[in-house]
Design a protein around this motif. Structure first.
Motif, PDB file in Angstrom:
ATOM      1  N   LYS A 231       0.826  -1.202   0.000  1.00 43.74           N
ATOM      2  CA  LYS A 231       0.000   0.000   0.000  1.00 43.74           C
ATOM      3  C   LYS A 231       0.863   1.255   0.000  1.00 43.74           C
ATOM      4  O   LYS A 231       0.589   2.209  -0.734  1.00 43.74           O
ATOM      5  CB  LYS A 231      -0.936  -0.004   1.208  1.00 43.74           C
ATOM      6  CG  LYS A 231      -2.045  -1.029   1.110  1.00 43.74           C
ATOM      7  CD  LYS A 231      -2.900  -1.021   2.358  1.00 43.74           C
ATOM      8  CE  LYS A 231      -4.015  -2.046   2.246  1.00 43.74           C
ATOM      9  NZ  LYS A 231      -4.877  -2.032   3.450  1.00 43.74           N
TER      10      LYS A 231
ATOM     11  N   GLU B  98       2.377   1.746  -3.371  1.00 44.09           N
ATOM     12  CA  GLU B  98       1.390   2.311  -4.298  1.00 44.09           C
ATOM     13  C   GLU B  98       1.286   3.819  -4.114  1.00 44.09           C
ATOM     14  O   GLU B  98       1.245   4.569  -5.087  1.00 44.09           O
ATOM     15  CB  GLU B  98       0.027   1.650  -4.081  1.00 44.09           C
ATOM     16  CG  GLU B  98      -1.112   2.300  -4.820  1.00 44.09           C
ATOM     17  CD  GLU B  98      -1.057   2.170  -6.333  1.00 44.09           C
ATOM     18  OE1 GLU B  98      -1.804   2.894  -7.009  1.00 44.09           O
ATOM     19  OE2 GLU B  98      -0.276   1.346  -6.850  1.00 44.09           O
TER      20      GLU B  98
ATOM     21  N   ALA C 247       2.344   6.534  -6.922  1.00 44.56           N
ATOM     22  CA  ALA C 247       1.288   7.386  -7.465  1.00 44.56           C
ATOM     23  C   ALA C 247       1.561   8.875  -7.259  1.00 44.56           C
ATOM     24  O   ALA C 247       1.054   9.695  -7.999  1.00 44.56           O
ATOM     25  CB  ALA C 247      -0.049   7.019  -6.825  1.00 44.56           C
TER      26      ALA C 247
END
Length: 158
Positions: free
Chosen positions: A88, A91, A95
């Motif tokens: 997580k 990510e 991003a």
């Protein structure tokens, strides 16, 4: 016809499901009540067995075996949770345009590399602490602008 022999992957998935159920069950109120009931039952049978060494050995052996096995199940669950947390965070780093991609998989860094990064972030935290006005860095307007920017990026044709 050959007997069904589960593949390594099937055995792994079977064990994963088994371990998840045991871990979830062991953390439940029912499991605690059952364990408490066993201890109370054991304590109540003390006079019946004259508090013998065998009577003591029963609870000692049982709790030792259960504790030994639970350590491995808890560690397995913790490893999975840790991996998911890292994914997580990776990510989020991937991003975010301003974030350094070098921090992806930071859990694999050496201790020296981790200490270098820690010192870097300590300096950033010290500098941020000098700016005591939290509203200037985390305003409602900034949050709304951030949301609009993200929505526009999601709906933009590629």
């Amino acid at each position: 016809m050959a007997p069904f022999l589960p593949t390594a992957s099937a055995r792994s998935n079977l064990f994963a499901r088994f371990a998840e159920r045991i871990t979830a069950g062991a953390g439940s109120t029912l499991a605690f009540c059952l364990a408490l009931g066993v201890v109370v039952f054991w304590a109540c049978t003390g006079p019946l067995f004259h508090y013998s060494e065998t009577w003591q050995l029963v609870i000692n052996t049982g709790t030792t075996i259960i504790t030994f096995l639970m350590v491995f199940l808890i560690q397995r669950a913790q490893n999975k949770d840790s991996l998911v947390l890292h994914l997580k965070l990776n990510e989020l780093i991937a991003a975010h345009k301003g974030a350094s991609n070098r921090l992806i998989n930071a859990q694999d860094f050496s201790e020296e590399e981790i200490h270098v990064l820690h010192r870097y972030f300590d300096i950033l935290a010290e500098k941020a602490a000098l700016d005591r006005d939290l509203g200037r860095t985390h305003s409602v307007e900034e949050a709304e602008e951030n949301h609009v920017t993200k929505q526009a990026a999601r709906h933009k044709p590629h």
